[in-house]
Design a protein around this motif. Sequence first.
Motif, short mmCIF file in Angstrom:
data_model
loop_
_atom_site.label_atom_id
_atom_site.label_comp_id
_atom_site.label_asym_id
_atom_site.label_seq_id
_atom_site.Cartn_x
_atom_site.Cartn_y
_atom_site.Cartn_z
N GLU A 132 0.84 -1.19 0.00
CA GLU A 132 0.00 0.00 0.00
C GLU A 132 0.88 1.24 0.00
OE1 GLU A 132 -3.51 0.21 2.57
OE2 GLU A 132 -2.98 -1.81 3.24
N ALA A 133 0.51 2.20 -0.82
CA ALA A 133 1.17 3.50 -0.83
C ALA A 133 0.10 4.52 -0.40
CB ALA A 133 1.70 3.82 -2.21
N LYS A 134 0.49 5.43 0.49
CA LYS A 134 -0.47 6.40 1.01
C LYS A 134 0.13 7.81 1.01
CE LYS A 134 -2.69 3.11 4.15
NZ LYS A 134 -3.04 2.81 5.53
N ARG A 135 -0.74 8.77 0.97
CA ARG A 135 -0.42 10.19 1.05
C ARG A 135 0.44 10.64 -0.14
NH1 ARG A 135 0.59 8.55 6.34
NH2 ARG A 135 2.80 9.05 6.18
N ASN A 136 -0.14 11.48 -0.95
CA ASN A 136 0.56 12.05 -2.10
C ASN A 136 1.14 10.98 -3.03
OD1 ASN A 136 0.11 14.79 -1.28
ND2 ASN A 136 1.69 14.48 0.27
N VAL A 137 0.32 10.01 -3.38
CA VAL A 137 0.76 8.95 -4.28
C VAL A 137 0.73 9.49 -5.71
CG1 VAL A 137 0.33 6.61 -5.09
CG2 VAL A 137 -0.24 7.22 -2.73
N VAL A 138 1.86 9.36 -6.39
CA VAL A 138 1.97 9.81 -7.78
C VAL A 138 2.57 8.68 -8.59
CG1 VAL A 138 2.98 11.50 -9.37
CG2 VAL A 138 2.28 12.22 -7.07
N ILE A 139 1.85 8.28 -9.65
CA ILE A 139 2.35 7.25 -10.57
C ILE A 139 2.56 7.92 -11.92
CG2 ILE A 139 1.86 5.08 -11.73
CD1 ILE A 139 0.05 4.35 -9.38
N THR A 140 3.80 7.86 -12.41
CA THR A 140 4.14 8.43 -13.70
C THR A 140 4.39 7.31 -14.68
OG1 THR A 140 5.17 10.32 -12.59
CG2 THR A 140 5.72 9.98 -14.92
N ASN A 141 3.64 7.30 -15.79
CA ASN A 141 3.83 6.32 -16.85
C ASN A 141 4.77 6.95 -17.87
OD1 ASN A 141 3.56 4.78 -19.26
ND2 ASN A 141 1.62 3.97 -18.50
N HIS A 142 6.01 6.46 -17.92
CA HIS A 142 7.02 7.07 -18.78
C HIS A 142 6.79 6.76 -20.26
CE1 HIS A 142 9.36 8.41 -15.35
NE2 HIS A 142 9.18 7.21 -14.82
N LYS A 143 6.02 5.73 -20.56
CA LYS A 143 5.77 5.34 -21.95
C LYS A 143 4.76 6.27 -22.63
CE LYS A 143 8.49 1.85 -21.69
NZ LYS A 143 9.81 1.94 -22.25
N ASN A 144 3.69 6.64 -21.92
CA ASN A 144 2.67 7.48 -22.55
C ASN A 144 2.58 8.88 -21.94
OD1 ASN A 144 1.19 7.23 -20.16
ND2 ASN A 144 -0.21 5.70 -21.00
N GLY A 145 3.38 9.16 -20.90
CA GLY A 145 3.42 10.50 -20.32
C GLY A 145 2.29 10.85 -19.38
N GLU A 146 1.44 9.88 -19.03
CA GLU A 146 0.33 10.17 -18.13
C GLU A 146 0.76 10.10 -16.67
OE1 GLU A 146 -3.29 8.65 -21.00
OE2 GLU A 146 -2.95 7.61 -19.12
N ILE A 147 0.07 10.88 -15.85
CA ILE A 147 0.35 10.91 -14.41
C ILE A 147 -0.96 10.62 -13.68
CG2 ILE A 147 1.07 12.35 -12.46
CD1 ILE A 147 2.77 13.95 -14.51
N ILE A 148 -0.90 9.69 -12.74
CA ILE A 148 -2.04 9.33 -11.91
C ILE A 148 -1.71 9.77 -10.48
CG2 ILE A 148 -3.45 7.42 -11.02
CD1 ILE A 148 -3.73 7.73 -14.03
N GLU A 149 -2.66 10.46 -9.83
CA GLU A 149 -2.45 10.91 -8.45
C GLU A 149 -3.60 10.44 -7.58
OE1 GLU A 149 -0.85 15.13 -8.25
OE2 GLU A 149 -1.58 15.01 -10.32
N SER A 150 -3.26 10.05 -6.33
CA SER A 150 -4.25 9.55 -5.39
C SER A 150 -3.70 9.71 -3.98
CB SER A 150 -4.54 8.07 -5.68
OG SER A 150 -5.43 7.54 -4.74
N GLU A 151 -4.52 9.45 -3.00
CA GLU A 151 -4.07 9.44 -1.61
C GLU A 151 -3.82 8.03 -1.11
OE1 GLU A 151 -3.20 12.01 0.60
OE2 GLU A 151 -3.19 12.99 -1.36
N HIS A 152 -4.26 7.03 -1.88
CA HIS A 152 -4.10 5.64 -1.43
C HIS A 152 -4.13 4.72 -2.65
CE1 HIS A 152 -5.78 2.01 1.01
NE2 HIS A 152 -4.47 1.99 0.99
N MET A 153 -3.11 3.88 -2.78
CA MET A 153 -3.02 2.96 -3.89
C MET A 153 -2.59 1.60 -3.34
SD MET A 153 -3.59 3.40 -7.18
CE MET A 153 -3.35 5.05 -7.75
N ILE A 154 -3.15 0.52 -3.88
CA ILE A 154 -2.82 -0.83 -3.43
C ILE A 154 -2.29 -1.64 -4.60
CG2 ILE A 154 -3.75 -2.98 -2.44
CD1 ILE A 154 -5.93 -1.19 -1.12
N TRP A 155 -1.20 -2.36 -4.39
CA TRP A 155 -0.63 -3.27 -5.39
C TRP A 155 -0.81 -4.68 -4.85
CZ3 TRP A 155 5.33 -3.61 -6.55
CH2 TRP A 155 5.56 -4.57 -7.54
N ASP A 156 -1.66 -5.46 -5.49
CA ASP A 156 -1.89 -6.86 -5.12
C ASP A 156 -0.99 -7.72 -6.00
OD1 ASP A 156 -2.82 -9.49 -4.82
OD2 ASP A 156 -4.87 -8.81 -4.41
N MET A 157 0.09 -8.24 -5.41
CA MET A 157 1.07 -9.01 -6.18
C MET A 157 0.58 -10.40 -6.54
SD MET A 157 4.44 -7.72 -4.19
CE MET A 157 3.82 -6.62 -2.93
#
Length: 187
Positions: free
Chosen positions: A114-139
């Motif tokens: 889990e990532a919390k507070r000011n979560v920023v995901i940058t997709n370097h392939k298409n240049g998009e940025i996703i921002e959230s306060e909480h993100m979960i990665w289910d491996m």
Amino acid sequence: MGWKQHAIQNMAIVLVLIAVFCCSCSNDIAEVASLTNKQNMPDETSMDMHLLMSTNGLLNYEFVFKRLDHYIFPEKYYETPEGLIIVAYDDFGEKNVTLTADYGVNYEDKKLMEAKRNVVITNHKNGEIIESEHMIWDMTTHRIYSKGQIKQTKPDGSVYVGEAFESDENMEKYELINPKIIFYTED
């Protein structure tokens, strides 16, 4: 002085010492418990950590933590209370996705991060940025998701806001749930 008098004198000294010791020390049980509570303290702490993970000589992930705490009991997990940076690389060694957040936790047995507070995901392939306060990665399911508000910024500057987010772990196929576009006007 006879041996009886000497024994009585020694016993008196011992009793006085016991009385002083017992009366002079008082401990708040709650305070002692909080100081010795293993659940509040990490089993290991690493500072300024930079970790690279590769498969067959190809770089897969890069992890950067200012502080990484490892807990074993009551469950195994890693915590990054001072933020984290995770970079995922593609099969050609190029940056694919970067995730930054102010806090992170990785539950080893559950295979959840889990990532919390000011979560920023940058997709370097298409240049998009996703921002959230909480993100979960289910491996286990290889999914990244959030059930909270999401902001997506596209390379052309358009901004979308959604109620939730779901993606594959490579951020190649993702979806904003109930997206709404935000228009900015210049005055």
